[in-house]
Design an enzyme around this catalytic site. Structure first.
Site, mmCIF file in Angstrom:
data_model
loop_
_atom_site.group_PDB
_atom_site.id
_atom_site.type_symbol
_atom_site.label_atom_id
_atom_site.label_comp_id
_atom_site.label_asym_id
_atom_site.label_seq_id
_atom_site.Cartn_x
_atom_site.Cartn_y
_atom_site.Cartn_z
ATOM 1 N N HIS A 66 1.623 -6.654 -0.864
ATOM 2 C CA HIS A 66 0.402 -7.045 -0.173
ATOM 3 C C HIS A 66 -0.814 -6.189 -0.484
ATOM 4 C CE1 HIS A 66 1.189 -3.626 2.477
ATOM 5 N NE2 HIS A 66 -0.029 -3.787 2.955
ATOM 6 N N ARG A 67 -0.643 -4.968 -0.970
ATOM 7 C CA ARG A 67 -1.802 -4.088 -1.142
ATOM 8 C C ARG A 67 -2.716 -4.591 -2.251
ATOM 9 N NH1 ARG A 67 -1.912 0.877 1.506
ATOM 10 N NH2 ARG A 67 0.009 1.362 2.614
#
Length: 369
Positions: free
Chosen positions: A212-213
């Site tokens: 997700h980053r």
């Protein structure tokens, strides 16, 4: 004693729920003249039902008193909108303290707004450092720490990190609220163990991955490379996909993934705990998931070159692999074969929320006097 809590992303909902849930019991046994009243503000950083509403329902959190509805956007724009909408809320509520969690844009906006309005800020998960300023989260946590009057550190290393930056006043090692949350929610999450059967998974015979980053998902080739590596691990891997990651894949026209990799929508906190608890291996770029893997005793591969949770690496339960597919596969095979040491208790005893509330109450009373 009015405390205004600012949250906006799913990891913050989990952490804030621990403290919010502890306030009534703390007030009931407190002999203080004044009790803690919490006012919760949701910035709307995470706004999708699967990333927000379901967490409030599952964690039995009351609806926020204020919902700012900021939504997504570039970092500067998103943070600016939060500041613009937070200021009138803080002026209206006039809290004794603004409480922020973690390292998101909501964290930064909450601490900045409080500072501008001369309201003390308190930072839960203070002192964590990756020493990678290319990460937006690192900028957020450093600035928040330097603005905060109370700094609640999960570990001794976090206290040391702050000391190296000259921050020694208001620093408290309280343990990790995520440990509190895990202990409280595991029994409740057992009711969601059916998620394994729904996905055709057998305990101890699959992997779970999260991506997700921004530094992981901003480039389609990076996401595609990670997914290809997951397909080479020799076991099925489920991937609850963050909306940002899904958008990257869709925009790049990446429709096919390895047969052993199953992409799925984001899952609830309890479902995720069950997937993690029974996994053979966890692969993630999330700080919270690294820590949950450690606390659950599941080996972890971190899809980054550094981590704030260095204890998980030092104790042999976490390996840093970055995003190179070959490095991920090599690290995963090594983790699956390794015999690990005892984990110990670097994140406290599971009573961080109680320690935080005692310090908050003392601080507010001293401030008033």
């Amino acid at each position: 004693m009015k405390v205004l809590t600012v949250v906006g992303a799913r990891p913050q909902f989990i952490k804030a729920a621990v403290v919010s849930r502890t306030i009534p019991a703390f007030n009931a046994r407190s002999r203080r003249d004044r009790q803690i009243q919490e006012v919760m503000v949701h910035t709307g950083q995470h706004y999708d039902d699967n990333m927000s509403a379901i967490f409030f329902q599952e964690l039995t959190m009351p609806e926020p008193a204020h919902h700012l509805g900021v939504g997504s956007g570039p970092h500067g724009q998103q943070t600016g909108r939060m500041l613009e909408r937070l200021e009138p809320v803080i002026e209206q509520e006039r809290p004794d303290l603004v409480l922020v969690y973690g390292d998101t844009n909501s964290t930064l906006a909450g601490s900045l707004a409080a500072s501008k309005l001369r309201i003390p800020a308190a930072h839960v998960e203070a002192g964590l450092r990756s020493y990678n300023r290319a990460m937006p989260e690192e900028i957020n946590r450093v600035i928040t720490d330097h603005l905060s009057a109370l700094l609640f550190c999960p570990t001794a290393r976090a206290v040391k990190n702050l000391s190296c930056e000259g921050i020694v006043t208001g620093v408290h090692q309280v343990g990790d609220v995520m440990h509190d949350s895990l202990l409280y929610n595991l029994a409740r999450a057992d009711r969601r163990v059916g998620v394994l059967a729904e996905l055709g998974l057998r305990p101890g015979q699959y992997g779970v991955a999260t991506i997700h980053r921004a530094e992981t998902t901003d480039r389609p080739e990076t996401v595609a490379g990670i997914l290809s590596a997951l397909g080479r691990l020799g076991l099925p891997v489920v991937v609850p996909l963050h909306p940002r990651s899904r958008a990257v894949l869709d925009a790049a026209g990446i429709a096919r993934v390895p047969d052993s990799v199953r992409l799925m929508p984001p899952v609830s906190y309890h479902q995720m705990l069950m997937l993690e608890r029974h996994a053979r291996l966890i692969l993630t770029d999330s700080g919270g998931v690294q820590k949950e893997a450690f606390l659950l005793g599941v080996p972890c591969i971190t899809l980054r070159n550094e981590t704030e949770w260095v204890e998980t690496v030092e104790l042999g339960w976490n390996r840093l692999a970055g995003t190179n597919p070959d490095a991920i596969v090599m690290a995963a095979h090594g983790a699956l074969e390794e015999v690990r040491s005892e984990r110990g208790s670097p994140y406290g005893s599971g009573h961080a929320a109680d320690a935080i509330l005692v310090i908050v109450a003392d601080f507010c009373q001293e401030k008033e006097s």
